[in-house]
Design an enzyme around this catalytic site. Sequence first.
Site, PDB file in Angstrom:
ATOM      1  N   ASP A  82       0.809  -1.225   0.000  1.00  0.00           N
ATOM      2  CA  ASP A  82       0.000   0.000   0.000  1.00  0.00           C
ATOM      3  C   ASP A  82       0.842   1.276   0.000  1.00  0.00           C
ATOM      4  OD1 ASP A  82      -2.277  -1.430  -0.188  1.00  0.00           O
ATOM      5  OD2 ASP A  82      -3.163  -0.812   1.701  1.00  0.00           O
TER       6      ASP A  82
ATOM      7  N   ASP B 102     -11.422  38.185 -32.609  1.00  0.00           N
ATOM      8  CA  ASP B 102     -10.840  36.869 -32.880  1.00  0.00           C
ATOM      9  C   ASP B 102     -11.611  35.765 -32.159  1.00  0.00           C
ATOM     10  OD1 ASP B 102      -8.645  35.344 -34.142  1.00  0.00           O
ATOM     11  OD2 ASP B 102      -8.212  34.803 -32.061  1.00  0.00           O
TER      12      ASP B 102
ATOM     13  N   GLY C 118      -9.062  31.886 -34.255  1.00  0.00           N
ATOM     14  CA  GLY C 118     -10.049  32.349 -35.217  1.00  0.00           C
ATOM     15  C   GLY C 118      -9.477  32.601 -36.597  1.00  0.00           C
ATOM     16  N   LEU C 119      -8.338  33.255 -36.633  1.00  0.00           N
ATOM     17  CA  LEU C 119      -7.753  33.599 -37.923  1.00  0.00           C
ATOM     18  C   LEU C 119      -7.355  32.328 -38.658  1.00  0.00           C
ATOM     19  CD1 LEU C 119      -6.920  35.907 -39.739  1.00  0.00           C
ATOM     20  CD2 LEU C 119      -4.681  35.895 -38.637  1.00  0.00           C
TER      21      LEU C 119
END
Lengths: 425, 514
Positions: free
Chosen positions: B36, B279, B414-415
């Site tokens: 453990d 954007d 975005g671009l």
Amino acid sequence: MNAHAPIPTLDAGCDIRHERGQRAVFCGLTGIVWLHRKIQDAFFLVVGSRTCAHLIQSAAGVMIFAEPRFATAILDERDLAGLVDANEELDRVVRRLIERRPDIRLLFLVGSCPSEVIKLDLSRAAQRLSRSFHPDVRVLSYSGSGIETTFTQGEDACLAALVPEMPRAPEIGAPALLVVGALADVVEDQFARLFADLGIAEVAFLPARRAGALPAVGPDTRILLAQPFLTDTARALEARGAERIAAPFPLGSEGTTGWLRAAAEAFGVPAERFERVTAPGRARAAVALDLYRDRLANRRVFFFPDSQLELPLARFLSREMGAELIEVGTPYLHRQHLAPELALLPAGTRVVEGQNLDAQMDRCRAAKPDLTVCGLGLANPLEAEGLATKWSIELLFTPIQGYDQAGDLAELFARPLKRRARLEV
Amino acid sequence: MQLTLWTYEGPPHIGAMRIATAMKGLHYVLHAPQGDTYADLLFTMIERRDARPPVTYTTFQARDLGADTAAIFQDAVAQAYERFRPEAMIVGASCTAELIQDDPGGLARALELPIPVIPLELPAYQKKENWGASETFYRLVRALAGGTLTPRDGRRPLCNVLGPTALGFRHRDDLVEITKILGALGIDVNVIAPLGATPADLGRLGVADFNVILYPEIARAAGLHLQKTFGQAMVETVPIGVQATIRFVEEVAAVAGVDPAPVLAGAPSRLPWYSRSVDSTYLTDKRVFIFGDATHALAAARVAATELGFKVVGLGTYTREFAREVRAEAALHGIEATITDDYLDVEAAIQAAQPELVLGTQMERHIAKRLGLPCAVISAPIHVQDFPARHSPQMGFEGANVLFDTWVHPLMMGLEEHLLGMFREDSEFHGAAAPSHLPRHGVEAPVAVEAAPAPASVDPILVTWATDAEKELKKIPFFVRGKARANTERFARERALPLITVETLYDAKAHFGR
């Protein structure tokens, strides 16, 4: 340094101690992580708790998502209430699993601490399930629990469970070689080529890469252990008539030569042929090891117990790389299997079987080793205290056996030292 | 019995370890079988801690079961006390020790140690990691919290910050942000717990005027106890996202009786402007699937919908304790929540929802990779890369900046998306071309490495590979295969070897090393 010492049978000269107390080691369930890669059509179903599932996913890291062939049947309260119920539940889980993965040919039910403590009879469950899935799936069981097994002993338990399944070899009076212990495929192939070149025609490996291709065993079988942690497997094979060939383990050039030589002698390979076949490998290993000797020579090394590979690794580091051994910890010491290794360790080497973690850490700190081989729970804390460490689990997952991996093995130990020297921050 | 390939949470004693490891001067003695101790490496490796967790395990073995495991436990407690001299101890059992029914609390009490020893009952077959953390923290607070509220008399307001633990997703950096905000509001911090607190610090909890609960999964139970015992108010708003942070500031200010205006003045986060800039227009209605612990999933759903303009098409959690809240939030988005701890269910839900972005845990990262979807991590469980060296909070105004960057980067900017649309037929931008951050579909990286032509024009000597050597090369892991190939060919050229055999391959390996 690379002279081949004869292999005596006594562990003369080592200072062997036993220690009990807190142990920082893995349990045998961890073996699943490399075994399932080796036996390609087997599936490992742990019957245990959430802790077991958590352990395996922590150990398997990112591998868990490449369609893993292991899983956990997590026990819950209802299973603990009564055993009959637990058996029915197990059957249900296995049925669901096999429906999902029809490609499975061999299913291991792997016992854990909880399943052992509540005495869930997995061997009977395996028999029952084997009958109901016959002939498509064979179901076997073994225990990888922490109360019974330490780390690599899980492989031992797994292979020992395979032994009764191995077909009986016909007695033809000519010996056949069985190499035992999971090796990386590339290493296995190298060894197969070497044995073929030595003229040992009948060579098989356990475990086989596919569950259906188990090698045969019988009184003509000579077993050569490729790993030092195969106590029960060797015993089970011997019970089926096989004879073990005593040898050091194939780590480093000397170990590999000693290992191959033991097989060659058992199979009556002429010494001249042995020299000729092994010469290129030995020469290459010598070149490869030279690259790292400066880095490792006279470095003081401390081994924490982990896999039972510690003795052969310490022998390699001290004899072939010139390192100095402070303490060699091992979770378990099989005197007979390790006798050739003990004989090769420098006289007076302190070998500690078992562990008392805090006391051992105190000894380690006091000794200030140049390199400490230990598990991942200890590695960063020791680094933070100023000690260079090599985490030991990598030695199970990396191909390290044989001539052509000797350099890689040395590099694993040299890298942390090189890194420490390199960093200026 | 539940078939499990992956679990989102560990067992409850891991939660207790997260509390113990977060604190100082506290030691945990855990009755547990050998093995453990694997849990240590979650802290030393994933969180990169520089010390072992303050946990002593009894690590009993099968041979101990017939004998006296209770004595082993008592020895472990006594020795741990002698060695570590903690201010307080917690004792308990892991799943296996729960079955053997030694009584850690009673056994430890019998030793009559001169420090508080707090027993933990963590039912391993019913409960999980977060519950274990919450219960442990609650037990500690119940046993140790003290102090009395002093009248204000013109002094600055005083608060406790509760919740951050070891192995918490960004807890370290969240705390920095929250402390900064409290400081700017003119509020003093009495105790931060459990992260960095000692048992003695817990003894001063009652002095503060109110409590800030950062992670309800962990600190809510303790907060409720403090509310009941000391009459401390409790701020439960989780300040993830700009609006939630503003709400948090206002609530804290109201409770403390201070003016929030200076903290909220100006533009404390860049997220609003970034999100409004043109954007980001392409982010509108991007389909997002969200899964994680309840705190982070709920916060992410609100940020995604109202601060980034995404469309939430899936929301779920593995935290059953907060299922009701998550269901309610999902209903606001017109969807049904996925409440499960089975990652296969999550995978099925993701496939059904057809999202364009997945926000989730380490598991969702892998699922998304398999499905070829962009993904960002918002919640534990997490792997080592999500304990970054750099400052990267999720909470507060800086946290909002981090969220914007982290969630938007996996998407195409975005671009870039616009260009893809315009030049659809070009070879670089055709329909099958994946976003640049994703692996190329159908072409695996290793093959690409293999296909790299040897610089034959540089060297006139032509080397060829024997079939078996070519086969042996394939056994080398793909990520070093390219280097092995180049090294072997160089080795062969330098020695004017026309044919590369298996021997040549290994000769070259020995020569160059790694």
